[in-house]
Design an enzyme around this catalytic site. Sequence first.
Site, PDB file in Angstrom:
ATOM      1  N   PHE A 211       9.258 -37.227 -44.215  1.00  0.00           N
ATOM      2  CA  PHE A 211       8.769 -35.624 -43.158  1.00  0.00           C
ATOM      3  C   PHE A 211      10.137 -34.647 -43.695  1.00  0.00           C
ATOM      4  CE2 PHE A 211      11.172 -32.778 -40.632  1.00  0.00           C
ATOM      5  CZ  PHE A 211      10.725 -32.924 -39.329  1.00  0.00           C
ATOM      6  N   ALA A 234      13.239 -38.188 -44.813  1.00  0.00           N
ATOM      7  CA  ALA A 234      13.248 -36.823 -44.729  1.00  0.00           C
ATOM      8  C   ALA A 234      13.889 -35.445 -45.331  1.00  0.00           C
ATOM      9  CB  ALA A 234      14.395 -36.852 -43.064  1.00  0.00           C
ATOM     10  N   GLU A 235      12.542 -34.781 -45.482  1.00  0.00           N
ATOM     11  CA  GLU A 235      13.499 -33.081 -46.574  1.00  0.00           C
ATOM     12  C   GLU A 235      13.796 -31.496 -45.537  1.00  0.00           C
ATOM     13  OE1 GLU A 235      13.410 -29.664 -47.955  1.00  0.00           O
ATOM     14  OE2 GLU A 235      11.452 -30.903 -48.930  1.00  0.00           O
ATOM     15  N   CYS A 236      15.075 -31.820 -45.103  1.00  0.00           N
ATOM     16  CA  CYS A 236      15.152 -30.437 -43.654  1.00  0.00           C
ATOM     17  C   CYS A 236      15.649 -29.807 -44.963  1.00  0.00           C
ATOM     18  CB  CYS A 236      16.662 -30.889 -43.356  1.00  0.00           C
ATOM     19  SG  CYS A 236      16.075 -33.066 -42.160  1.00  0.00           S
TER      20      CYS A 236
END
Length: 490
Positions: A211, A234-236
């Site tokens: 994501f 997760a790369e936010c």
Amino acid sequence: MTTVTFDSLNPATGQVVGSHAKQDAQAVREAVTLAEEAARWWDELGAAERRRRLLDYKAVITGQLRPLAELVHQETGKPVDDAVLEIVLTITHLDWAARNAGKVLGRRRVATGLVGLNLQATLEYLPLGVVGVIGPWNYPVFTPMGSISYALAAGNAVVFKPSELTPGVGVRLAELFREAVPERPVFQTVTGLGETGAALAGDPRVKKIAFTGSTATAKRVMAACAENLTPIVAECGGKDAFIVDADADVPAAADACLWGALSNAGQTCVGVERVYVVDQVYEPFMRELKARAEQVRAGEHYGPITMPAQLDVIRRHIDEAVTSGKAVTGGPESVRAPYVDPVIVEDVPEDSAAVREETFGPTITVRRTRDAHEALELANASAYGLGGTVFSRDTRRAARLARLMRSGATAVNSVISFAGVPSLPFGGVGDSGFGRIHGADGLREFTRPKAVARQRFAMPGMNLTSFSRGADDLERLIRMVTILHGRRKR
């Protein structure tokens, strides 16, 4: 049955770029079913054959570079030149993943130690099966392909849900893959809104979700994954810091800082948002930064704000920053939807939203510091930790500052350069997420390690894993361990 559709719009003009199906949960389930079968076929091809086909895919994308860049331009509004750069970086990463997957993931022997002298141990990394990728709109090719390329190279099938703002790009990436791999639906795209992504994350047959998006959305995706214990990378968001040390090349630092902050209209997870400048070079740096910013124009050097709702966040941050700090370039009047002109504000309190929260626009806050140590402390005082930058002529000092910066990656005397190195992992800490894409770590992210230990011969006089084990066996073990490990190091 009537297909429900939605439109993708050019954010600069409001014109319809294309219409796409709002695929429901049933459509997602069907895609995953096809992907399960395709994954088995793709795995059985072996690393060498996957390498050949992925290099073919790379050639297909390269041949379609210009029209693909035009489509990115239409759906995001970014200049075509920036879209070309994004796709070129994608091509280099796809090439690296294809060429290195066999070496990184293939079976290899590992040492067993003296206690395991009679064993042979091997380690390899096996594909997971079906990987779901939920991509963003700001870099609709480079960012999702950072997961897709590596997942495919690792032997998985991929179901990709692109952002509802850039569905056409996602559809086109899968179409181009079918030109290189027509036999099975190894890479599929499903289009829709949040419900489509939720269906993908909630399917128990999906063995991992990759994501990219906001921290708040990542938490919702994680909640859906938790129902089936589906792991997630997760790369936010980010609130990346830029440190200018006392011995920095000031013109080079100002030039890099401005590009890192304003390129893609500031809509970059690893874009520069906070700048900390050591006192000795603060004034010359600010003169250089201001002069350069005055030559940059929204709508010419960078595009519009792609997601209209982000304008409210940008406006709020600018209003608060200029109220509590001092505007150097721009201000509230810089927001002229869908564009935002460059905004630079100094002396903004560290507890303000403009410093703490991700702005995702062409804005910078700048603060004077006593020294690089204070700059590092302020840079690290953030919930985010994705990327960062250090400018200093002293290479040892710069390397030390870069290592101590709380981020997944740091650029030295350059900006965002780590993203262009395929062998380097990419990802963050804290509110910026976890897990890694790119590089060897990115390949392993989409696999499961498989360990095998084979007994080559029975260990004479030491049958430890049997109920027939005698006291002498245990004594011999104790003597061996004492010889190997009983001496204290001084």
